[in-house]
Every structure is written in C-alpha cells, then in structure tokens.
Design a protein around this motif. Sequence first.
Motif, mmCIF file in Angstrom:
data_model
loop_
_atom_site.group_PDB
_atom_site.id
_atom_site.type_symbol
_atom_site.label_atom_id
_atom_site.label_comp_id
_atom_site.label_asym_id
_atom_site.label_seq_id
_atom_site.Cartn_x
_atom_site.Cartn_y
_atom_site.Cartn_z
ATOM 1 N N ASN A 142 0.835 -1.198 0.000
ATOM 2 C CA ASN A 142 0.000 0.000 0.000
ATOM 3 C C ASN A 142 0.870 1.248 0.000
ATOM 4 O O ASN A 142 1.356 1.669 1.051
ATOM 5 C CB ASN A 142 -0.857 -0.007 1.281
ATOM 6 N N ASP A 143 1.086 1.859 -1.160
ATOM 7 C CA ASP A 143 1.861 3.093 -1.214
ATOM 8 C C ASP A 143 1.395 3.907 -2.419
ATOM 9 O O ASP A 143 0.652 3.417 -3.266
ATOM 10 C CB ASP A 143 3.358 2.775 -1.325
ATOM 11 N N HIS A 144 1.827 5.161 -2.464
ATOM 12 C CA HIS A 144 1.438 6.091 -3.537
ATOM 13 C C HIS A 144 -0.090 6.185 -3.641
ATOM 14 O O HIS A 144 -0.653 6.230 -4.747
ATOM 15 C CB HIS A 144 2.024 5.647 -4.880
ATOM 16 N N LEU A 145 -0.742 6.258 -2.486
ATOM 17 C CA LEU A 145 -2.207 6.277 -2.499
ATOM 18 C C LEU A 145 -2.772 7.618 -2.959
ATOM 19 O O LEU A 145 -3.965 7.722 -3.219
ATOM 20 C CB LEU A 145 -2.749 5.891 -1.121
ATOM 21 N N ASP A 146 -1.901 8.636 -3.060
ATOM 22 C CA ASP A 146 -2.350 9.893 -3.669
ATOM 23 C C ASP A 146 -2.732 9.667 -5.129
ATOM 24 O O ASP A 146 -3.564 10.388 -5.677
ATOM 25 C CB ASP A 146 -1.256 10.963 -3.569
ATOM 26 N N TYR A 147 -2.155 8.649 -5.738
ATOM 27 C CA TYR A 147 -2.476 8.295 -7.125
ATOM 28 C C TYR A 147 -3.385 7.069 -7.208
ATOM 29 O O TYR A 147 -4.419 7.090 -7.874
ATOM 30 C CB TYR A 147 -1.183 8.040 -7.914
ATOM 31 N N PHE A 148 -3.005 5.982 -6.518
ATOM 32 C CA PHE A 148 -3.722 4.715 -6.680
ATOM 33 C C PHE A 148 -5.024 4.633 -5.866
ATOM 34 O O PHE A 148 -5.903 3.840 -6.191
ATOM 35 C CB PHE A 148 -2.824 3.546 -6.280
ATOM 36 N N LYS A 149 -5.114 5.381 -4.779
ATOM 37 C CA LYS A 149 -6.310 5.423 -3.911
ATOM 38 C C LYS A 149 -6.443 4.199 -3.012
ATOM 39 O O LYS A 149 -6.805 4.330 -1.837
ATOM 40 C CB LYS A 149 -7.612 5.595 -4.709
ATOM 41 N N ASN A 150 -6.190 2.994 -3.513
ATOM 42 C CA ASN A 150 -6.335 1.797 -2.679
ATOM 43 C C ASN A 150 -5.466 0.664 -3.225
ATOM 44 O O ASN A 150 -4.964 0.730 -4.350
ATOM 45 C CB ASN A 150 -7.805 1.350 -2.587
ATOM 46 N N ILE A 151 -5.317 -0.386 -2.418
ATOM 47 C CA ILE A 151 -4.449 -1.511 -2.780
ATOM 48 C C ILE A 151 -4.971 -2.250 -4.008
ATOM 49 O O ILE A 151 -4.188 -2.800 -4.787
ATOM 50 C CB ILE A 151 -4.275 -2.468 -1.578
ATOM 51 N N GLU A 152 -6.282 -2.280 -4.192
ATOM 52 C CA GLU A 152 -6.835 -2.996 -5.345
ATOM 53 C C GLU A 152 -6.373 -2.366 -6.657
ATOM 54 O O GLU A 152 -6.073 -3.067 -7.627
ATOM 55 C CB GLU A 152 -8.367 -3.035 -5.271
ATOM 56 N N ASN A 153 -6.296 -1.040 -6.690
ATOM 57 C CA ASN A 153 -5.814 -0.372 -7.900
ATOM 58 C C ASN A 153 -4.326 -0.635 -8.126
ATOM 59 O O ASN A 153 -3.871 -0.729 -9.277
ATOM 60 C CB ASN A 153 -6.076 1.129 -7.820
ATOM 61 N N ILE A 154 -3.579 -0.751 -7.041
ATOM 62 C CA ILE A 154 -2.151 -1.083 -7.172
ATOM 63 C C ILE A 154 -2.005 -2.477 -7.769
ATOM 64 O O ILE A 154 -1.208 -2.698 -8.693
ATOM 65 C CB ILE A 154 -1.446 -1.003 -5.798
ATOM 66 N N LYS A 155 -2.786 -3.435 -7.277
ATOM 67 C CA LYS A 155 -2.723 -4.800 -7.798
ATOM 68 C C LYS A 155 -3.140 -4.849 -9.274
ATOM 69 O O LYS A 155 -2.554 -5.584 -10.072
ATOM 70 C CB LYS A 155 -3.584 -5.733 -6.948
ATOM 71 N N LYS A 156 -4.142 -4.053 -9.644
ATOM 72 C CA LYS A 156 -4.553 -3.994 -11.054
ATOM 73 C C LYS A 156 -3.418 -3.478 -11.931
ATOM 74 O O LYS A 156 -3.208 -3.952 -13.058
ATOM 75 C CB LYS A 156 -5.777 -3.086 -11.206
ATOM 76 N N SER A 157 -2.690 -2.488 -11.415
ATOM 77 C CA SER A 157 -1.579 -1.916 -12.178
ATOM 78 C C SER A 157 -0.490 -2.967 -12.395
ATOM 79 O O SER A 157 0.047 -3.103 -13.511
ATOM 80 C CB SER A 157 -1.010 -0.702 -11.444
ATOM 81 N N PHE A 158 -0.158 -3.737 -11.359
ATOM 82 C CA PHE A 158 0.850 -4.787 -11.511
ATOM 83 C C PHE A 158 0.356 -5.887 -12.456
ATOM 84 O O PHE A 158 1.153 -6.483 -13.185
ATOM 85 C CB PHE A 158 1.231 -5.368 -10.152
ATOM 86 N N ASN A 159 -0.941 -6.152 -12.442
ATOM 87 C CA ASN A 159 -1.483 -7.137 -13.378
ATOM 88 C C ASN A 159 -1.325 -6.652 -14.819
ATOM 89 O O ASN A 159 -0.972 -7.428 -15.719
ATOM 90 C CB ASN A 159 -2.950 -7.404 -13.057
ATOM 91 N N GLN A 160 -1.562 -5.365 -15.047
ATOM 92 C CA GLN A 160 -1.343 -4.789 -16.376
ATOM 93 C C GLN A 160 0.135 -4.865 -16.767
ATOM 94 O O GLN A 160 0.470 -5.083 -17.930
ATOM 95 C CB GLN A 160 -1.813 -3.331 -16.413
ATOM 96 N N PHE A 161 0.992 -4.689 -15.776
ATOM 97 C CA PHE A 161 2.435 -4.768 -16.011
ATOM 98 C C PHE A 161 2.810 -6.161 -16.527
ATOM 99 O O PHE A 161 3.551 -6.297 -17.509
ATOM 100 C CB PHE A 161 3.177 -4.437 -14.721
ATOM 101 N N ILE A 162 2.290 -7.194 -15.890
ATOM 102 C CA ILE A 162 2.547 -8.559 -16.351
ATOM 103 C C ILE A 162 2.072 -8.742 -17.787
ATOM 104 O O ILE A 162 2.735 -9.389 -18.604
ATOM 105 C CB ILE A 162 1.874 -9.593 -15.412
ATOM 106 N N ASN A 163 0.941 -8.155 -18.101
ATOM 107 C CA ASN A 163 0.383 -8.309 -19.445
ATOM 108 C C ASN A 163 1.194 -7.615 -20.538
ATOM 109 O O ASN A 163 0.934 -7.803 -21.722
ATOM 110 C CB ASN A 163 -1.063 -7.799 -19.478
#
Length: 461
Positions: free
Chosen positions: A188-209
């Motif tokens: 859980n970091d950079h929540l000024d941008y991501f807002k919550n952990i779920e959005n962070i996980k989505k971003s890493f999932n996009q990274f894998i893709n």
Amino acid sequence: MTLNSLSNYKNIYMVGIGGVSMSGLAEHLSHFDFKISGSDAKESDNTRHLKELGIQVEIGHHPEKMTEADLVVYTAAIPKNDPEFLYAKEKNIKMMERSEFLGELTKEYKECICISGTHGKTTTTSMISSVFLKANLDPTISVGAYLKSINGNNRTGKSDYFILEACEYVDSFLKFYPNTEIILNIDNDHLDYFKNIENIKKSFNQFINRLDENGIVIANNDDENTKELIEKNKENVSIITYGIKNDANFKAIDIKQNAEGQLNFKVLKNNEFYEEFTLKVHGQHNVLNALATIATCNFYKIDKKEIKSGIESFTGANRRFEKIGDYKDCPVYDDYAHHPTEINATYLCSEEIKKNQTWAIFEPHTYSRTEEHLEEFAHVLSQFDHILLAEIYAAREENSHNLSSKQLEELIKKENPNCLYLESYDKIIDYLKEHVQKEDIIITIGAGTINKVGYKLIEKK
C-alpha cells in the motif's frame, strides 16, 4: 548501437534535468548523436556532473533556450503551469513524459530486465547489475540511486541487456517493454495516485500483461499480494518463484548471522542445493533481494561462481542503510526508507549492529503518505530507542491535509515517550550533540533531504 525509435529527433530539451532519473537519461543520451540540453529549478551534484559532460544546463526557467528543440522530455514532478512546459505546448513541440521516453528506449534492447515492487527496487536493480558486470555482459543500467560500481545512476553498455528500475508510481512502468519482470512485493503506497491496494494490484497485473510471448516473471512467493498475482497469471506467462517461508524455485535456508553481522545462507534450486552466499548488506529483506537476483541471473545462464562473486562483492546502493561516517564514537547511517514497511526493515538492520541505543531521525515524505499511514508510522518508529522528527517533506504536494509532524509525535509518545519534534535540521543537530551517548547509533530516515543532518553532524564532530 543506434536508437531507431528516436531517430527523428536531434535536439532534445529536458525539463527537470537534475532529477535522479532525468539526469541518468541525459547522460545516457549523451553517448548518442543528440544535442542534449535542459533546465532544473536549482543547481545540484547532478546538474554539475552533466555540465562536466558538456551538456548545457540552465538553472531556472528559460523558454528562450528551447527554440531549437524538436523534442521536450519532462518529469512528472513539474507543475503544469511551468513556463517551459507551457512554451513547448504553445509552440507544438513534441513532448514526452520521462517514463514514456524511457519506454521508447526499452524498445531498443532485446533483453529489457525490469525490476518492480513497492520496496527494494533500487537495491535489487543494483545487485543484478553487479552480477552482470562481474560476468562481463556489458549491460546498460538505469537505477534510482548512486551506484559505486558504475560511479553514478546510469551506465551505457553495448550489449542487448538493459537493466532498469521500474517504478509503479503514476503507472510509469506501463510505458515499458519488458522481456523479464522481477516483482519484489506489492504494498500500500502512492495512495495519492492509486487510492487503494486494489488499484495497485490492477496496475501490476497490467504490467505482467506487457510481457512479450517469451517473457518471464520472477516473483516473491512470500509476499501475499505478489503470490495472488502470479496465481492469477500462471496459465498465461512463465513464472520463476523465490522465497524463504514458502515453497519456491529458489529458496533460502539456514540463514545465520556471522560475527560481523553479515547474513549467510544456503540456496536451494528446485529443492536441491545450489550455492551458499554471504551478504555484505544488512537485513533479512536483502536475502529476498539476493534470491531475486540469483533467480534472474540463473535464468540468463550466468555461471553460479559469477553470481556469487557479484552478490558477495555488493556493498549496497546509496542511501540504503548506508554508513556515511561517525560522530565521535557513534556510527551515522542514512536510509531512504519512507514507508512503514521499509522503516521496519531499517529497524531490523539496526538490531543486527552492536550498540548502546538507537536514534532515528525521521522526515516524513509527502502529506498524503503521512496521513494514510500515520498510525503505522507511529508504531514502527516507536521501536527505536529515541526518535527525532523533522517537518514533513512536501515533495510534489501542498499541505491541503493540515498535517504536521507534531501529530506524529503525539502518536509515537503513546508507545515511546522518547520522541521529539524539532522545527529545523540545526535544532536536530544541536539536540543530538547534547544527548547522544557513547556507542549509540544515529540513523537519518526519509526520501527527502534529511541525510543533510547526518553529514552536517559528521562535519561538526
């Protein structure tokens, strides 16, 4: 080597050229057939170094210097009302944000190795670089701190390897074109941008893709969020795992601390003995970083003797629990930690050192992060014997949160009364000079400029 994707540009102007990543990019580009120039708000070691390389650097805003530019690269940290930013838009000069531009560079390499994760990117990028250099593979390197082995934060090689620190903030790493991805952890970091952990996980999932069809993911099987991510993607990409607690392709066992405080451990590869290693850097979290390095370098068929040599000769990246000197008989360390998880790792490193008492000098980094993790900061900092707090380092933010380190002081005192907020670096230095005792250790902690306290203290010894 030529940079085909950038062949349309001759004059590149860089707004915010003195930043860690931007200065590294500027130095990298100086090896090719571009005219590089740029500006920064203030003079620094980075801007002076670039000038020594023959790069024209302006201090302050100078739109008149941009007339020949056919490409403007800018850092996301600059405000959108920056005069040079506005000038480039008005004149319809092609513009790229730093991460987009870096993404264009990644297209030029057959093997782009991206090191991602909320914590540990710089150390692991540096450690992998150390091994590739030992193996004489001549990599290009971009890392977020000064690295002794390359005398900077950037190296331009002539091989097909690009070793790159890949930051998730504002989805920067989604601009890159990786062949290999290392995922260290997801927190859980950079929540000024991501807002919550779920959005962070989505971003890493996009990274894998973003991996190509022959790509590989090297992932920490001890980190729950990373474990969830690789489980979700195991049918789509090739995955190599590492860990200490859980089953993994590369696993550390028999972790012991020797008389010098160094960690020694054995590594199993697919449950068979692989090699034994001893680290020169402190902290069990660095065993995980070393495992990520071992898994990556083994994938690239580097001989295990060279992997061992590269890891065991690595003495750390700048500002990562780095000893910067002594104040009288008290060692002074500096650490870039700015998240509760990282500060806990810093505390555990301090526990490995023989000492009297610890002094943690903490400068919170950004109002949004401080507000989001206020209670966690208080809890983890209270573990140190003494805590001195500087005011919050604003970085890119304004104080719309009505927040001060004074609130953090009040929370820490509920768990540890030995906490004090002081309004200036000079007051912190004076307090330390008056109160530290023989064989105490002093640690400046934060991603801002709190390390100045340590250096000034050493000067005034």
